[in-house]
Enzyme design. Structure first.
Site, PDB file in Angstrom:
ATOM      1  N   GLY A 296       0.828  -1.203   0.000  1.00 29.48           N
ATOM      2  CA  GLY A 296       0.000   0.000   0.000  1.00 29.48           C
ATOM      3  C   GLY A 296       0.863   1.253   0.000  1.00 29.48           C
ATOM      4  O   GLY A 296       0.511   2.264  -0.606  1.00 29.48           O
ATOM      5  N   ARG A 297       2.000   1.187   0.645  1.00 26.11           N
ATOM      6  CA  ARG A 297       2.921   2.328   0.696  1.00 26.11           C
ATOM      7  C   ARG A 297       3.632   2.547  -0.633  1.00 26.11           C
ATOM      8  O   ARG A 297       4.284   3.565  -0.829  1.00 26.11           O
ATOM      9  CB  ARG A 297       3.927   2.133   1.829  1.00 26.11           C
TER      10      ARG A 297
ATOM     11  N   LEU B 246      -7.578 -11.285  -7.450  1.00 18.87           N
ATOM     12  CA  LEU B 246      -7.162  -9.999  -6.905  1.00 18.87           C
ATOM     13  C   LEU B 246      -7.389  -8.915  -7.948  1.00 18.87           C
ATOM     14  O   LEU B 246      -7.076  -9.101  -9.124  1.00 18.87           O
ATOM     15  CB  LEU B 246      -5.671 -10.041  -6.528  1.00 18.87           C
ATOM     16  N   GLU B 247      -7.942  -7.790  -7.535  1.00 22.67           N
ATOM     17  CA  GLU B 247      -8.200  -6.645  -8.417  1.00 22.67           C
ATOM     18  C   GLU B 247      -7.072  -5.637  -8.178  1.00 22.67           C
ATOM     19  O   GLU B 247      -7.152  -4.798  -7.290  1.00 22.67           O
ATOM     20  CB  GLU B 247      -9.557  -6.041  -8.083  1.00 22.67           C
TER      21      GLU B 247
END
EC number: 3.5.4.13
Length: 195
Positions: free
Chosen positions: A109-110, A132-133
């Site tokens: 996410g970072r 997974l998108e």
């Protein structure tokens, strides 16, 4: 109640919760989640000249989605603004008294990598790999390597087991999926399907 590492391990040992293969318990089992690894298959959405996507048109879907399989020891480059479907390496089986939530890992996410747009839920009774998108919200391309820990599952215990869990009896569209699966929304009742 969200399951802790102790509860997750007990359920895995009992065999009613399945995550396979689970190669490294010390690394993959977190305090209240299980890290899942990225598979080798991707569905890439090509930019096309169609005016819009019609959810009930499977033929149209085939025209703008290409499958890519990444070779071992290679990587998939996710460019800024891109959206692709990937898959977990692991296959899961969720018992009727649990619901699983697909979450991103904070380290990715970072780097502006998101692992789901809206489908962050595995219903009680679900069996299969998880699609997974994947999106890159950042300004730089990011290399994703198959086998890397890409997402995590948390588990919440239901107040009682689901009476009608996800599966064949419900006509569930994605049960036992292998690899990333494109949308099957055309099978919904509002588009003339039976689900």
């Amino acid at each position: 109640m969200i399951l802790s590492d102790t509860d997750i391990l007990k359920r895995l040992e009992a065999g009613d919760l399945v995550i396979d293969p689970l190669d490294d318990l010390d690394i993959q089992i977190q305090p209240a989640s299980v890290d899942l690894r990225l598979g080798r298959e991707f569905l890439e959405f090509q930019r096309t000249n169609i005016p819009c996507i019609h959810p009930d048109s499977e033929q149209e879907l085939e025209e703008y989605v290409d499958e890519t399989v990444v070779e071992p020891d290679d990587e998939f480059i996710l460019h800024p603004g891109d959206f692709v479907l990937g898959t977990t390496e692991e296959r899961v089986e969720i018992p009727a008294d649990l619901i699983a939530h697909v979450e991103g890992r904070s380290s990715l996410g970072r780097l502006a990598i998101v692992v789901h747009a809206t489908a962050g839920l595995c219903d009680p009774g679900y069996k299969g790999q998880i699609t997974l998108e994947l999106s890159n919200l950042g300004a730089a391309p990011v290399a994703l390597e198959p086998g890397m820990r890409i997402s995590q599952l948390t588990f919440t215990e239901l107040s009682s087991p689901a009476e009608r869990p996800y599966g064949a009896e419900r006509g569930s569209k994605y049960q036992d999926q292998s690899g990333p699966q494109a949308s099957k929304i055309g099978g919904d009742r509002e588009f003339g399907g039976d689900q």
